[in-house]
Design an enzyme around this catalytic site. Structure first.
Site, PDB file in Angstrom:
ATOM      1  N   LYS A 178      94.802  -3.992  40.567  1.00  0.00           N
ATOM      2  CA  LYS A 178      93.706  -3.558  39.591  1.00  0.00           C
ATOM      3  C   LYS A 178      93.458  -2.141  40.042  1.00  0.00           C
ATOM      4  CE  LYS A 178      89.750  -3.458  40.283  1.00  0.00           C
ATOM      5  NZ  LYS A 178      89.440  -2.357  39.378  1.00  0.00           N
ATOM      6  N   GLU A 254      91.626   0.964  53.360  1.00  0.00           N
ATOM      7  CA  GLU A 254      91.569   2.344  53.523  1.00  0.00           C
ATOM      8  C   GLU A 254      90.210   2.888  52.712  1.00  0.00           C
ATOM      9  OE1 GLU A 254      95.287   3.327  55.194  1.00  0.00           O
ATOM     10  OE2 GLU A 254      93.642   4.588  54.811  1.00  0.00           O
ATOM     11  N   CYS A 288      89.423  11.424  50.302  1.00  0.00           N
ATOM     12  CA  CYS A 288      88.890  10.470  51.359  1.00  0.00           C
ATOM     13  C   CYS A 288      89.073  11.548  52.775  1.00  0.00           C
ATOM     14  CB  CYS A 288      89.524   9.315  51.307  1.00  0.00           C
ATOM     15  SG  CYS A 288      91.504   9.663  51.684  1.00  0.00           S
ATOM     16  N   GLU A 385      79.471  10.776  52.874  1.00  0.00           N
ATOM     17  CA  GLU A 385      80.712  11.453  52.100  1.00  0.00           C
ATOM     18  C   GLU A 385      80.438  12.156  50.708  1.00  0.00           C
ATOM     19  OE1 GLU A 385      83.438   8.486  50.312  1.00  0.00           O
ATOM     20  OE2 GLU A 385      84.912   9.573  51.398  1.00  0.00           O
TER      21      GLU A 385
END
Ligand SMILES: NC(=O)c1ccc[n+]([C@@H]2O[C@H](COP(=O)([O-])OP(=O)(O)OC[C@H]3O[C@@H](n4cnc5c(N)ncnc54)[C@H](O)[C@@H]3O)[C@@H](O)[C@H]2O)c1
Ligand SMILES: O=C[C@H](O)CS(=O)(=O)O
Length: 484
Positions: A178, A254, A288, A385
């Protein structure tokens, strides 16, 4: 560039290009100017169930193929991705926005996982273990986990899929992917090439949907799915972990990062500036492993801050398809607002803007490449982040201070530091609470190394000789009846 043969506007289930049952589609925009690239089917739970069932049926024959047969098919898929690298990259930039050069790099990087695991397929070894029993022999074999569901992000819409599907197929698993609703075309293009490579129907399926929550719930609760491999934000990862618990699925996570980048006073400052730029501004800061906090020892603070700001001022911002552009748009308006809110909060608490930081005449989804100094732990930007082209510089005095602040986060994905003191290389590397450490470099991602995080950056590793373990189960065989 003619990408029509790869621009698919249907989902891919059981080797068929399909519409949604209710024929509904959703549009995909180019983040550069919000123009519509095309539309794809908005699949729901029933279509997802069919995809999972197709993967279950295909599993029997795919897992029975020899490792060499799977390896050869994966190799063909790799070769087709490289053959069509330019078209895949163009399509990726259209839907994700990154500069074309970076997109080409992602296609090469993404394909390298298929190449690597085509080889690893042939090296899935078991063990013959010296038996403590005279009449029994002990063997450990490795078998595929089974049907895998992969849920992937928009920031690397090609490589985050191949980094999962490569080892999964190599191990003999079958997969339902997906992709992110912002970037489905890169996934569908991979399916088009998989078809041509001879990957059998049902082995690799793509569910396009604008309803990730309901489709995700089906994937995480369907008992046929034995493994969830997720790449995305930590909050969503936690949801998927909870949803996967009732059927005790294997999970690989992850997740998000908050990378520190430490510059010690004995570092090569020019090299550290280059490394900070490479790590911070790749994909407009939307990776990331992007540096999120730059810690600079006081003796070199002014030199580093000035040199970094001067370099960032020169960056070319624009349409990722245009020659020489270094910073493309963020993925959408919401992302721009989120970055701007972090910068406003920081400046309201004393951070100083050295360059960028002002959304005066920004059109579209752009946020200017920015450098903030005098950042501290009271600011949201220190703990969040950023996912935007904003560098934050924090001054420190001692090595202990730097390590304490670097570790002051719930994340633990990537970390970086610059020094020419080799005792410090080992001391600081071992003290940093992260899954990955870059020493005197800002670029660490490669297929051959184990990529992954600790703490709330996730679990499991992708790439390297370790990456296939997440798609295998170990079976212990105790073989009796051995008589003299
Ligand atoms: N550690 C890594 O390797 C890695 C790599 C790339 C991105 N990321 C992280 O991903 C994030 C950015 O990507 P993003 O914005 O696509 O993340 P996201 O978590 O919003 O979405 C990731 C995927 O999850 C789906 N999703 C969202 N909510 C869901 C739900 N409730 N149930 C099921 N699926 C759901 C999305 O449709 C998308 O496909 C950042 O935090 C980044 O650090 C991590
Ligand atoms: O965003 C996360 C990706 O893993 C980036 S990388 O290309 O693997 O560094």
């Amino acid at each position: 560039m003619d990408i029509s043969h790869l621009l698919k506007n249907k989902a891919f289930i059981n080797g068929e290009w399909v519409l949604a049952d209710d024929k509904n589609n959703f549009e995909v925009q180019n983040p550069f100017d919000d123009t519509i690239i095309g539309s794809v089917p908005d699949l729901g739970v029933e279509e997802t169930k069919r995809a999972v069932q197709a993967a279950k049926v295909a599993l029997k024959s795919w897992s029975k193929k020899t490792a060499l047969e799977r390896s050869n098919i994966l190799r063909k898929w790799f070769e087709l991705q490289i053959q069509h690298k330019d078209e895949l990259a163009y399509l990726l930039t259209l839907e994700q926005g990154k500069p074309l050069q970076e997109a080409k790099g992602e296609i090469t990087y993404g394909a390298s996982f298929i190449e690597w695991f085509a080889e690893e397929a042939k090296r899935i070894y078991g063990d013959v273990i010296p038996s403590p029993f005279e009449d029994r022999r002990i063997v450990a074999i490795k078998q595929p986990v089974g049907v895998v569901a992969a849920i992937t992000p928009w920031n690397f819409p090609n490589a985050m899929i191949t980094r999962k599907v490569g080892p999964a197929l190599a191990a003999g698993c079958t997969v339902v992917v997906k992709p992110a609703e912002s970037t489905p075309f890169s996934a569908l293009a991979l399916a088009a090439l998989a078809e041509r490579a001879g990957i059998p129907k049902g082995v690799f399926n793509i569910i396009t949907t604008n309803r990730p929550i309901e489709v995700g719930r089906e994937l995480t609760t369907n008992p046929i799915v034995r493994k969830i491999s997720f790449t995305g934000s930590t909050p969503v990862g936690k949801i998927l972990l909870k949803q996967s618990a009732d059927t005790v699925k294997k999970v690989s996570m992850e997740l998000g990062g908050n990378a520190p980048f430490i510059v010690f006073d004995d570092a090569d400052v020019d090299a550290a500036v280059d490394g900070a730029i490479a790590s911070k501004y790749r994909n407009a800061g939307q990776t990331c492993v992007c540096t999120n906090r730059i810690f600079v020892q006081e003796q070199v603070y002014d030199e580093f801050s000035e040199k970094l700001s001067q370099a960032v001022k020169k960056m070319k911002v624009g349409n990722g398809l245009d020659e020489g552009v270094e910073i493309g748009p963020l993925i959408n308006r919401k992302a721009v607002a989120s970055v701007n809110e972090l910068v406003q909060d920081a400046t309201s608490k004393g951070a100083k803007i050295m360059t960028g930081g002002n959304m005066t005449n920004e059109k579209g989804n752009f946020y200017p490449p920015t450098v903030l100094c005098e950042v501290n732990q009271e600011m949201k930007i220190f703990h969040t982040e950023i996912f935007g082209a904003v560098a934050t510089i924090i001054k420190f005095s001692t090595e202990e201070d730097a390590i304490r602040m670097a570790n002051d986060t719930s994340f633990g994905l990537a970390s970086y530091f610059y020094t020419n003191d080799h005792a410090r290389v080992w001391r600081v590397s071992e003290a940093l609470e992260y899954g990955m450490v870059g020493v005197n470099t800002g670029l660490i991602s490669t297929t051959v190394a184990p990529f992954g995080g600790i703490k709330e950056s996730g679990n499991g590793r992708e790439g390297s000789k370790y990456g296939i373990d997440d798609y295998l189960e170990i079976k212990y065989m105790c073989i009796g009846g051995i008589t003299d």
